[in-house]
Design a protein around this motif. Structure first.
Motif, PDB file in Angstrom:
ATOM      1  N   LEU A 139       5.752  -1.387   1.372  1.00  5.01           N
ATOM      2  CA  LEU A 139       5.101  -0.071   1.360  1.00  5.01           C
ATOM      3  C   LEU A 139       5.612   0.723   0.168  1.00  5.01           C
ATOM      4  O   LEU A 139       6.721   0.478  -0.320  1.00  5.01           O
ATOM      5  CB  LEU A 139       5.423   0.681   2.656  1.00  5.01           C
ATOM      6  N   TRP A 140       4.799   1.680  -0.318  1.00  3.73           N
ATOM      7  CA  TRP A 140       5.349   2.572  -1.329  1.00  3.73           C
ATOM      8  C   TRP A 140       5.068   4.033  -0.965  1.00  3.73           C
ATOM      9  O   TRP A 140       4.105   4.330  -0.254  1.00  3.73           O
ATOM     10  CB  TRP A 140       4.888   2.210  -2.737  1.00  3.73           C
ATOM     11  N   ILE A 151      17.753   1.832   5.265  1.00  4.39           N
ATOM     12  CA  ILE A 151      16.739   1.052   4.539  1.00  4.39           C
ATOM     13  C   ILE A 151      17.335   0.662   3.191  1.00  4.39           C
ATOM     14  O   ILE A 151      17.586   1.532   2.353  1.00  4.39           O
ATOM     15  CB  ILE A 151      15.450   1.891   4.344  1.00  4.39           C
ATOM     16  N   HIS A 152      17.582  -0.634   3.006  1.00  3.77           N
ATOM     17  CA  HIS A 152      18.214  -1.078   1.761  1.00  3.77           C
ATOM     18  C   HIS A 152      17.312  -1.970   0.919  1.00  3.77           C
ATOM     19  O   HIS A 152      17.664  -2.331  -0.186  1.00  3.77           O
ATOM     20  CB  HIS A 152      19.548  -1.768   2.056  1.00  3.77           C
ATOM     21  N   ASN A 153      16.157  -2.330   1.490  1.00  3.19           N
ATOM     22  CA  ASN A 153      15.185  -3.104   0.701  1.00  3.19           C
ATOM     23  C   ASN A 153      14.382  -2.120  -0.133  1.00  3.19           C
ATOM     24  O   ASN A 153      13.223  -1.831   0.160  1.00  3.19           O
ATOM     25  CB  ASN A 153      14.251  -3.896   1.616  1.00  3.19           C
ATOM     26  N   LEU A 154      15.022  -1.584  -1.181  1.00  7.20           N
ATOM     27  CA  LEU A 154      14.427  -0.472  -1.915  1.00  7.20           C
ATOM     28  C   LEU A 154      14.184  -0.818  -3.372  1.00  7.20           C
ATOM     29  O   LEU A 154      14.950  -1.564  -3.981  1.00  7.20           O
ATOM     30  CB  LEU A 154      15.399   0.724  -1.903  1.00  7.20           C
ATOM     31  N   VAL A 207      10.555  -1.007   0.707  1.00  6.90           N
ATOM     32  CA  VAL A 207       9.919   0.260   0.347  1.00  6.90           C
ATOM     33  C   VAL A 207      10.160   0.561  -1.133  1.00  6.90           C
ATOM     34  O   VAL A 207      11.271   0.398  -1.633  1.00  6.90           O
ATOM     35  CB  VAL A 207      10.528   1.424   1.176  1.00  6.90           C
ATOM     36  N   MET A 208       9.092   1.027  -1.809  1.00  3.22           N
ATOM     37  CA  MET A 208       9.226   1.464  -3.204  1.00  3.22           C
ATOM     38  C   MET A 208       8.986   2.973  -3.236  1.00  3.22           C
ATOM     39  O   MET A 208       8.047   3.463  -2.603  1.00  3.22           O
ATOM     40  CB  MET A 208       8.196   0.746  -4.087  1.00  3.22           C
ATOM     41  N   ILE A 210       0.852  -1.206   0.000  1.00  3.70           N
ATOM     42  CA  ILE A 210       0.000   0.000   0.000  1.00  3.70           C
ATOM     43  C   ILE A 210       0.882   1.248   0.000  1.00  3.70           C
ATOM     44  O   ILE A 210       2.076   1.185   0.305  1.00  3.70           O
ATOM     45  CB  ILE A 210      -0.929   0.070   1.237  1.00  3.70           C
ATOM     46  N   GLU A 211       0.251   2.386  -0.306  1.00  3.90           N
ATOM     47  CA  GLU A 211       0.957   3.674  -0.233  1.00  3.90           C
ATOM     48  C   GLU A 211       0.897   4.211   1.193  1.00  3.90           C
ATOM     49  O   GLU A 211      -0.161   4.166   1.828  1.00  3.90           O
ATOM     50  CB  GLU A 211       0.302   4.687  -1.184  1.00  3.90           C
TER      51      GLU A 211
END
Ligand code: PEP
Ligand code: MN
Length: 367
Positions: free
Chosen positions: A109-110, A161-164, A136-137, A90-91
């Motif tokens: 999340l975005w 945050i590296h899960n990008l 996160v996107m 979700i945003e």
């Protein structure tokens, strides 16, 4: 920037497992529990969807438009994850959204385009996301400013945050365009060169704003080596409460995905490699010739500027430039080179010519 191993990134890991671009799909907005679950079930049945998207809090231009179902929708998404078996995204636009999303176990999340434009909001989100581990996107900002997009990714990386991933959803423009948001592919390519370790996902829905462009825009993204697509999907698009014109049915999405051509990054076919190398060498020669011609032209500009200086003549000669802008695209057309492209090229040459002439005409007199 920290150098990280690619396996640290959730999206890179998912891509490696799949060996294909990721596909994210779901409605622009969650409207009802039935609509969310029906969409999710139909998407799950396609067998090609990696992540279910849905807006819960919707950033709308004007008050009074449908602004999302809010917290209640998070429980519907939990059902998508647990009963249908699709991870959900979700945003989020505020730290409260992050907190509620995480409390409901939302997987990814975005950050939306209207949030990426605001560094204060992005920093607050980075602080709220730090240490949570949630992927996160980050969508591009509404305006065509690659530095803001890059800045938002940097704020995330600095917060650990590296899960990008980055999402390219196009840019607002004043100029009339067939797109809702002009793709301006060059800006996304620039971001990719600055963040080669961050997967890039295309959002053909918000770029196109209309159903018939979703397929060609998706194809173009794949041809430009994007890592995924996020496509708005609704069981009855005409009745959607937001972005009705651009949503497609899950069935149509299935068709679009099967119409797409997945091309290789390269080929190990020896004939291909030899021929490609030969053509690239010829292009190198052609580029040298272009640059030599450009150097000759610029030397002529300098010579002319010296004459203008001696005779106290102004730089801009409108008739001459009008003639150039008319004739060069015509010449190009005869050589089967795109006329519009050559018009743009000559605008750049004109700017450089004026810059050079300004320098020469305003050079202080020698003592
Ligand atoms: C969306 O994805 O529904 C959305 C609001 O997109 P954007 O932030 O790109 O406008
Ligand atoms: Mn939308």
């Amino acid at each position: 920037m920290d150098s990280i191993s690619p396996v640290d990134n959730y999206f890179v890991r998912r891509l490696a497992e799949k060996g294909h671009p990721l596909v994210i799909a779901g409605p622009c907005s969650a409207e009802t529990e039935e609509q969310v679950l029906a969409t999710a079930r139909a998407l799950k049945a396609l067998g090609a969807i990696d992540l279910f998207r849905s807006g819960i809090w919707k950033p709308r231009t004007r008050p009074g438009s449908f602004e999302g179902v809010g917290t209640m929708g998070l429980r519907w998404l939990q059902r998508v994850r647990d009963e249908v078996g699709l991870p959900v995204t979700i945003e989020v636009a505020t730290p409260r959204h992050v907190e509620e999303a995480l409390a409901h176990g939302i997987d990814v999340l975005w950050i939306g385009a209207r949030t990426t434009v605001n560094p204060f909001a992005v920093q607050e989100l980075a602080d709220a996301l730090a240490g949570t581990g949630v992927p996160v996107m980050v969508k591009n900002p509404v305006n065509p400013d690659v530095a803001l997009w890059a800045g938002a990714l940097e704020r995330m990386e600095r917060a650990g945050i590296h899960n990008l991933a980055a999402i390219h959803r196009g840019f607002s423009t004043f100029a009339p365009s067939r797109y809702r948001n002009a793709p301006t592919w060059q800006l996304a390519i620039e971001l990719k060169t600055r963040f080669p370790h961050i997967p890039l996902i295309c959002d053909p829905s918000h770029i196109s704003g209309r159903r018939d462009l979703i397929q060609p825009v998706s194809q173009k993204a794949l041809d430009l080596d994007y890592d995924g697509l996020i496509i708005e999907t609704h069981p009855d698009p005409d009745q959607a409460w937001s972005d009705a014109e651009q949503q497609v049915t899950p069935q149509r999405l299935g068709e679009i995905l099967s119409e797409l051509k997945y091309r290789y990054r390269s080929s190990d076919n020896a004939d291909y490699l030899n021929k490609a190398e030969e053509l690239r060498q010829k292009m190198d020669v052609a580029d040298r010739e272009i640059l030599e011609a450009l150097a000759r032209r610029m030397a002529l500009v300098e010579e002319l500027a010296e004459y203008k200086r001696e005779n106290n003549v102004k730089i801009l000669q409108l008739d001459r430039w009008n003639e150039i802008f008319k004739s060069r695209p015509e010449w190009a057309g005869k050589l089967r080179v795109n006329e519009k492209f050559v018009g743009e090229l000559y605008k750049l040459i004109h700017i450089e010519s004026i810059r050079k002439q300004t320098e020469i005409l305003n050079r202080p007199d020698e003592q």
